[in-house]
Design an enzyme around this catalytic site. Structure first.
Site, short mmCIF file in Angstrom:
data_model
loop_
_atom_site.label_atom_id
_atom_site.label_comp_id
_atom_site.label_asym_id
_atom_site.label_seq_id
_atom_site.Cartn_x
_atom_site.Cartn_y
_atom_site.Cartn_z
N SER A 199 -58.25 -11.29 76.38
CA SER A 199 -57.48 -12.42 76.92
C SER A 199 -57.87 -13.68 76.19
O SER A 199 -59.05 -13.90 75.88
CB SER A 199 -57.76 -12.57 78.42
OG SER A 199 -57.27 -13.81 78.89
N ARG B 252 -12.28 13.98 68.44
CA ARG B 252 -13.33 12.96 68.27
C ARG B 252 -12.72 11.58 68.35
O ARG B 252 -11.52 11.39 68.17
CB ARG B 252 -14.12 13.10 66.97
CG ARG B 252 -13.61 12.58 65.65
CD ARG B 252 -13.88 11.11 65.31
NE ARG B 252 -15.24 10.67 65.46
CZ ARG B 252 -16.09 10.48 64.46
NH1 ARG B 252 -15.72 10.72 63.22
NH2 ARG B 252 -17.30 10.01 64.68
N HIS C 242 -51.25 8.62 97.58
CA HIS C 242 -50.73 7.31 98.01
C HIS C 242 -51.61 6.17 97.49
O HIS C 242 -51.60 5.07 98.03
CB HIS C 242 -50.63 7.21 99.54
CG HIS C 242 -50.04 8.43 100.18
ND1 HIS C 242 -48.69 8.64 100.29
CD2 HIS C 242 -50.64 9.53 100.71
CE1 HIS C 242 -48.47 9.81 100.88
NE2 HIS C 242 -49.63 10.38 101.12
N ARG D 59 -48.81 -0.66 76.08
CA ARG D 59 -47.79 -0.51 75.04
C ARG D 59 -47.02 0.79 75.25
O ARG D 59 -45.79 0.83 75.13
CB ARG D 59 -48.44 -0.51 73.65
CG ARG D 59 -47.43 -0.27 72.53
CD ARG D 59 -48.12 -0.02 71.19
NE ARG D 59 -48.83 -1.19 70.73
CZ ARG D 59 -49.58 -1.21 69.62
NH1 ARG D 59 -49.70 -0.11 68.90
NH2 ARG D 59 -50.21 -2.31 69.24
N THR E 239 -14.40 16.48 55.01
CA THR E 239 -14.13 15.26 55.76
C THR E 239 -15.43 14.47 55.85
O THR E 239 -16.52 15.00 55.54
CB THR E 239 -13.58 15.58 57.16
OG1 THR E 239 -13.18 14.36 57.80
CG2 THR E 239 -14.63 16.27 58.03
N SER E 240 -15.34 13.22 56.27
CA SER E 240 -16.53 12.35 56.30
C SER E 240 -17.67 12.97 57.11
O SER E 240 -18.85 12.82 56.78
CB SER E 240 -16.17 10.98 56.89
OG SER E 240 -15.19 10.35 56.11
N SER F 236 -19.90 6.14 66.88
CA SER F 236 -20.63 5.89 65.64
C SER F 236 -21.67 4.78 65.75
O SER F 236 -22.86 5.00 65.48
CB SER F 236 -19.64 5.56 64.52
OG SER F 236 -20.32 5.27 63.33
N ASP G 19 -17.71 3.91 54.83
CA ASP G 19 -19.03 4.14 54.22
C ASP G 19 -19.07 5.41 53.37
O ASP G 19 -19.66 5.42 52.28
CB ASP G 19 -20.13 4.16 55.27
CG ASP G 19 -19.90 5.18 56.38
OD1 ASP G 19 -18.80 5.76 56.46
OD2 ASP G 19 -20.83 5.39 57.19
#
Length: 481
Positions: free
Chosen positions: A286, A326, A156, A300, A108-109, A331, A84
């Site tokens: 509902s 690494r 409780h 949610r 480097t990448s 990735s 990439d």
């Protein structure tokens, strides 16, 4: 509006259904790849400033094409190259023919990959922190408003001594305040990977600068400064340590646990009809039961908070299996876990802000629940009043014990109301204190220092925490779903 073809493939609901535009953009391809180009420009500028043969014309050419990315060409290049970063180097070079020889020089990448991730993490925190501040602000207003409204406390999930609605909200606020400090610390602790080379030794840059260590260090410093970081990590492998991801995502997972707890409490209180989240005029609870008012926002939040907590397993495992300098099995995992953690945290904070801006309290329902339980809780106060009036504690205790069990039988076996107070009033033994019963049973005498605790907590711990965000407090949240 999505085109028809969009409905023929999976779309993450985190983006298509929930997340804010700013957080969705923060982890977008456009943000990612324009940041790569900015990083190449920073590198070229710093290298030029330190004496490498890079021209103003090359820099200007790169700057003029920083935003116009040909994503189709980049995708074609990646299909051919299976890489990439090199695909985007070639794509950038195509529109910058003069600068092509010096793009990505010595790097480097992970120079673009990891540094961009760190920028996205930092910017993600900068999106989340004001949202969390607004939730805390709305909830602190709620706590202040109801600081002295008595309500049943629960241990409780059984009725316990009274507290106040505002004091309970402060329990939520205390956890959120801890999250605020955790997120701020995680954000401030982030450093830049900087200019480190293939295995972190800076060997390629030392070669470019013909063994001049000072220039290599200055290069690292200049690029870090251009990226708006105060510090870079002094040592890295090819990547920055994946423990950084643990640190960042653990603060978000901890926030998820807090939100789940708060929203579970709201759901429990909604069942009691004491507190409800906002409910729109035309909202349907509902499809089968028209009377229902489900706490869908809180549900949610709980649902997504579970996902946020579960995502924490990814960076823990990823960091633990990074071999030596690494390995690439981090990735694909990080492409999912980093954005999803921030997107999920973003969604639950927006939803929680909406909830806390419209929480509805039903004092009469709360009062009725107190009335059902308070006579039992007041028995010790009744005993003490009788002793002050000259009674014998043991005799009074036995009288109250018998009457309490009779009243409990009415409640539990017959489904009736708690009539302990009526039994006390009807028993001649308690005649000396009948005039005190209203005062003895005043709920506000059972809440201890709850109102004072609320006032001090908000003043000393919450309001100061919000001061840096005062200018961002006016944003309202309107949920689309």
């Amino acid at each position: 509006m999505a085109g028809a073809d969009e409905f023929m493939k999976y779309r993450s609901p985190l983006v298509s259904r929930y997340a804010s535009k700013e957080m969705a953009y923060n982890f977008s391809d456009r943000k990612k790849f324009t940041t790569w180009r900015k990083l190449w420009i920073y590198l070229a500028k710093a290298e030029k400033g330190l004496g490498l043969p890079i021209t103003d014309e090359q820099i200007l050419e790169m700057e003029s094409h920083a935003e116009d990315i040909d994503f189709t060409m980049a995708a074609e290049e990646e299909r051919k190259l299976r890489h990439d970063v090199m695909a985007h180097v070639h794509t950038f070079a195509h529109c910058c023919p003069t600068a092509a020889p010096i793009i990505h020089l010595g790097a480097t990448s992970c120079y673009v990959g990891d540094n961009t991730d760190l920028i996205m993490l930092r910017d993600g925190f900068d999106i989340l922190l004001p949202k969390l501040a607004r939730v805390i602000d709305r909830l602190s207003n709620f706590a202040e408003k109801y600081s002295d409204l008595p309500t049943l406390g629960f241990t409780h999930y059984q009725p316990a001594q009274l507290t106040t609605v505002g004091k309970r909200a402060c329990l939520w606020l205390q956890d959120l305040a801890m999250d605020m400090r955790n997120l701020q610390r995680a954000r401030d602790d982030l450093r830049f990977r900087g200019v480190k080379g293939t295995t972190g030794t800076q060997a390629s840059f030392l070669q470019l600068f013909q063994g001049d260590h000072d220039k290599v260090e200055e290069l690292d410093r200049l690029v870090t400064e251009m990226a708006a970081f105060k510090k870079a990590y002094l040592v890295t492998g090819q990547t920055y340590s994946r423990k950084v991801d643990i640190d960042s995502l653990s603060s978000l997972a901890s926030l998820g646990a807090t939100v789940h707890k708060i929203c579970t409490d709201i759901r429990l209180l909604a069942n009691l009809k004491e507190i409800e989240e906002p409910f729109e005029k035309e909202q349907i609870g509902s499809s089968a039961m028209p009377y229902k008012r489900n706490p869908m926002r809180a549900e949610r939040c709980c649902s997504l908070a579970r996902h946020l907590v579960a995502l924490m397993a990814d960076p823990l495992q990823t960091a633990s299996v990074q071999w030596l300098e690494r390995t690439l099995d981090d990735s694909a995992n990080r492409r999912i876990s980093l954005p999803e953690s921030f997107l999920t945290a973003d969604i639950i904070l927006s939803t929680l802000q909406n909830i806390t801006e419209g929480l509805v309290v039903y004092p009469k329902v709360i009062e009725r629940h107190i009335r059902h339980e308070l006579p039992f809780m007041a028995t010790e106060n009744i005993i003490m009043a009788m002793v002050k009036a000259g009674g014998n504690r043991q005799d009074c205790h036995e009288k109250i014990r018998v009457l309490s069990q009779e009243a409990a039988a009415v409640v539990k076996q017959e489904g009736g109301d708690n009539d302990l107070l009526a039994r006390v009033q009807a028993d001649p033994y308690f005649a000396p204190i009948l005039g005190q019963l209203d005062a003895i049973l005043d709920p506000k005498t059972f809440i201890g220092r709850a109102p004072q605790q609320v006032a001090r907590f908000l003043s000393e711990e919450v309001r100061p925490l919000l001061e840096p965000y005062n200018s961002k407090m006016d944003v309202k949240i309107e949920l689309e779903l």
